[in-house]
Scaffold this motif. Structure first.
Motif, PDB file in Angstrom:
ATOM      1  N   LYS A 289      -2.732  -1.297 -15.865  1.00 52.30           N
ATOM      2  CA  LYS A 289      -3.691  -0.609 -16.724  1.00 52.30           C
ATOM      3  C   LYS A 289      -3.654   0.877 -16.424  1.00 52.30           C
ATOM      4  N   LEU A 290      -3.999   1.640 -17.418  1.00 47.15           N
ATOM      5  CA  LEU A 290      -4.001   3.083 -17.208  1.00 47.15           C
ATOM      6  C   LEU A 290      -5.152   3.713 -17.972  1.00 47.15           C
ATOM      7  N   ALA A 291      -5.508   4.902 -17.511  1.00 50.25           N
ATOM      8  CA  ALA A 291      -6.472   5.718 -18.252  1.00 50.25           C
ATOM      9  C   ALA A 291      -5.863   7.104 -18.369  1.00 50.25           C
ATOM     10  N   ILE A 292      -5.949   7.690 -19.561  1.00 51.82           N
ATOM     11  CA  ILE A 292      -5.548   9.089 -19.712  1.00 51.82           C
ATOM     12  C   ILE A 292      -6.817   9.838 -20.072  1.00 51.82           C
ATOM     13  N   LEU A 327      -2.981   5.390 -13.105  1.00 52.23           N
ATOM     14  CA  LEU A 327      -2.242   4.156 -13.405  1.00 52.23           C
ATOM     15  C   LEU A 327      -2.442   3.152 -12.271  1.00 52.23           C
ATOM     16  N   ASN A 328      -2.773   1.921 -12.616  1.00 50.80           N
ATOM     17  CA  ASN A 328      -2.870   0.839 -11.619  1.00 50.80           C
ATOM     18  C   ASN A 328      -1.920  -0.270 -12.069  1.00 50.80           C
ATOM     19  N   ALA A 329      -0.999  -0.642 -11.175  1.00 51.01           N
ATOM     20  CA  ALA A 329      -0.038  -1.692 -11.552  1.00 51.01           C
ATOM     21  C   ALA A 329      -0.029  -2.777 -10.487  1.00 51.01           C
ATOM     22  N   ARG A 330      -0.134  -4.024 -10.915  1.00 49.34           N
ATOM     23  CA  ARG A 330      -0.050  -5.159  -9.999  1.00 49.34           C
ATOM     24  C   ARG A 330       1.074  -6.045 -10.504  1.00 49.34           C
ATOM     25  N   LEU A 331       2.190  -6.051  -9.756  1.00 47.29           N
ATOM     26  CA  LEU A 331       3.367  -6.777 -10.226  1.00 47.29           C
ATOM     27  C   LEU A 331       3.966  -7.631  -9.123  1.00 47.29           C
ATOM     28  N   GLY A 332       4.817  -8.526  -9.518  1.00 49.21           N
ATOM     29  CA  GLY A 332       5.520  -9.350  -8.545  1.00 49.21           C
ATOM     30  C   GLY A 332       6.760  -8.630  -8.035  1.00 49.21           C
ATOM     31  N   ILE A 333       6.561  -7.441  -7.518  1.00 45.09           N
ATOM     32  CA  ILE A 333       7.672  -6.635  -6.994  1.00 45.09           C
ATOM     33  C   ILE A 333       7.191  -6.038  -5.678  1.00 45.09           C
ATOM     34  N   ASP A 334       8.039  -6.011  -4.658  1.00 43.45           N
ATOM     35  CA  ASP A 334       7.561  -5.510  -3.375  1.00 43.45           C
ATOM     36  C   ASP A 334       7.177  -4.029  -3.497  1.00 43.45           C
TER      37      ASP A 334
END
Ligand SMILES: Nc1nc2c(ncn2[C@@H]2O[C@H](COP(=O)(O)OP(=O)(O)O)[C@@H](O)[C@H]2O)c(=O)[nH]1
Ligand SMILES: [Mg+2]
Length: 380
Positions: A289-292, A327-334
């Motif tokens: 999710k992001l905010a501008i 920007l906040n990102a939660r992913l299946g990536i280290d």
């Protein structure tokens, strides 16, 4: 060894404050639901304060809820239970503005909110707070994957124990996003939930459209039942998801263009690039999710794996010459790989739209096994 110290200290409030916790899995709609509930409470003339929580600073949720002009404080660096003092500091700041109701969103990975946060608050601050039933929000897509086990991805299989733990400690199950379901589908999901949790009230809402929010408000404006669900033992093994690489990233970025750029176009392109990068690695976007924001106005956008199109909210900023991006990102990536991918996507998107991007802060975190100050299991 991590030492946890908790010294109860007085919290000042002129009158008892209604305290509502809204929990749930990543992307279940907690922040959207808090906003919907807040709007309803404001209509009733109540003052509302908010507390948000995450593993790192620079939360999009905080940026967006700040736009309501309400008192809001953020707790970063882990879940509330892991350092109750942080929650108390945040609460104290909000209480100074004398809210009638305080709504609190625990970090989405928390599965032990009742024993490690709500019960201690009841014990030490029973005179300050009137604690509401604990709501856990549920995204229908996660129920299909994790309760009905219809086509669960590898990822969903790994996270199912956390998801189920969260439902177990809820006082009220809130099936959100019913606007995406037919009446029959919603009924099927409610039935499946009822079968698994026969003793819990189940509500259906659309935080986005407002359906069911009145009824939810009525339930959470009452005191929690005496027999709130407290799990006798915390099963932190559910966090042993080492086989899944999981990365949490928060960043803040300055964007400048001469003469201007379109904020929505930047957000859209950035989210698509990140989505494609996740797909190329055969992994899932838990939530981005992001905010501008620019000149006191903010636009929000988010992307969930289950819904491939970005969703926009807040205000349409149109063309702007400078803006801040959170920007906040939660992913299946280290985390280190995720940091690299996101930084690259931020710059590539900027280049494509002739924007100058400067990353001011970028934190990556791997959510770890929680270590709460203490757990309290017996009803008080
Ligand atoms: N269709 C639909 N989408 C929703 C609803 N509530 C939240 N969302 C979307 O779900 C995503 C995650 O919402 P958010 O409130 O940030 O979830 P959180 O991570 O639990 O705080 C966002 O794209 C929201 O717009 C709803 O009632 N209906
Ligand atoms: Mg949120």
């Amino acid at each position: 060894m991590v030492e946890q110290v908790f010294e109860p200290r007085p919290l000042l409030a002129k009158k008892p404050v209604r305290l509502i916790f809204v929990g749930g899995f990543v992307g279940s709609g907690k922040t959207t639901a808090m906003a919907a509930l807040t709007r309803r409470l404001l209509q009733d003339g109540l003052n509302v304060g908010l507390v948000t929580n995450d593993h790192a600073e620079d939360m999009v949720d905080t940026t967006l809820v700040r736009q309501f002009g309400l008192p809001v404080a953020e707790v970063s660096g882990g879940c509330f239970g892991c350092d109750l003092n942080d929650l108390l500091d945040a609460t104290e700041r909000v209480l100074m503005q004398e809210p009638d109701v305080l709504i609190v969103e625990p970090v989405a990975s928390c599965t032990d909110t009742v024993a490690s946060v709500i019960m201690p608050l009841k014990q030490f601050y029973g005179g300050v707070f009137r604690i509401s039933p604990f709501s856990v929000l549920i995204d229908p897509m996660r129920l299909y994957e994790m309760l009905l086990e219809e086509n669960p991805s590898e990822f969903a299989r790994c996270f199912a124990p956390i998801f189920h733990h969260q439902l177990k400690e809820a006082d009220i199950l809130v099936l959100n996003k019913v606007d995406t379901l037919s009446t029959e589908e919603a009924q099927r999901l409610v039935n499946a939930l009822r079968q698994r949790h026969p003793d819990k009230p189940i509500l259906t809402i659309s935080a986005r459209r407002g359906d069911g929010v009145d009824e939810w408000m009525q339930q959470v404006m009452q005191d929690a039942p005496m027999n709130s669900r407290v799990m006798e033992k915390a099963d932190y093994k559910v966090y042993e998801i080492g086989s899944v690489k999981l990365g949490w990233l928060n960043a803040s970025v300055q964007l400048v263009a001469e003469p201007f750029f379109n904020a929505r176009e930047y957000a859209n392109l950035l989210l698509r690039r990140l989505h494609d990068a996740a797909r190329a690695r055969n992994t899932e976007v838990l939530h981005i999710k992001l905010a501008i924001y620019c000149q006191g106005k903010a636009m929000g956008a988010s992307l969930l794996s289950a819904y491939p199109e970005p969703v926009f909210g807040g205000e349409d900023l149109g063309d702007v010459s400078h803006a801040m991006l959170v920007l906040n990102a939660r992913l299946g990536i280290d985390p280190p790989t995720l940091g690299g991918i996101v930084a690259q996507a931020i710059y590539d998107t900027a280049k494509a739209l002739r924007v100058e991007a400067e990353i001011l802060k970028l934190h990556t975190v791997k959510p770890t096994i929680p270590c709460p100050t203490f757990r309290m299991c017996n009803p008080i």
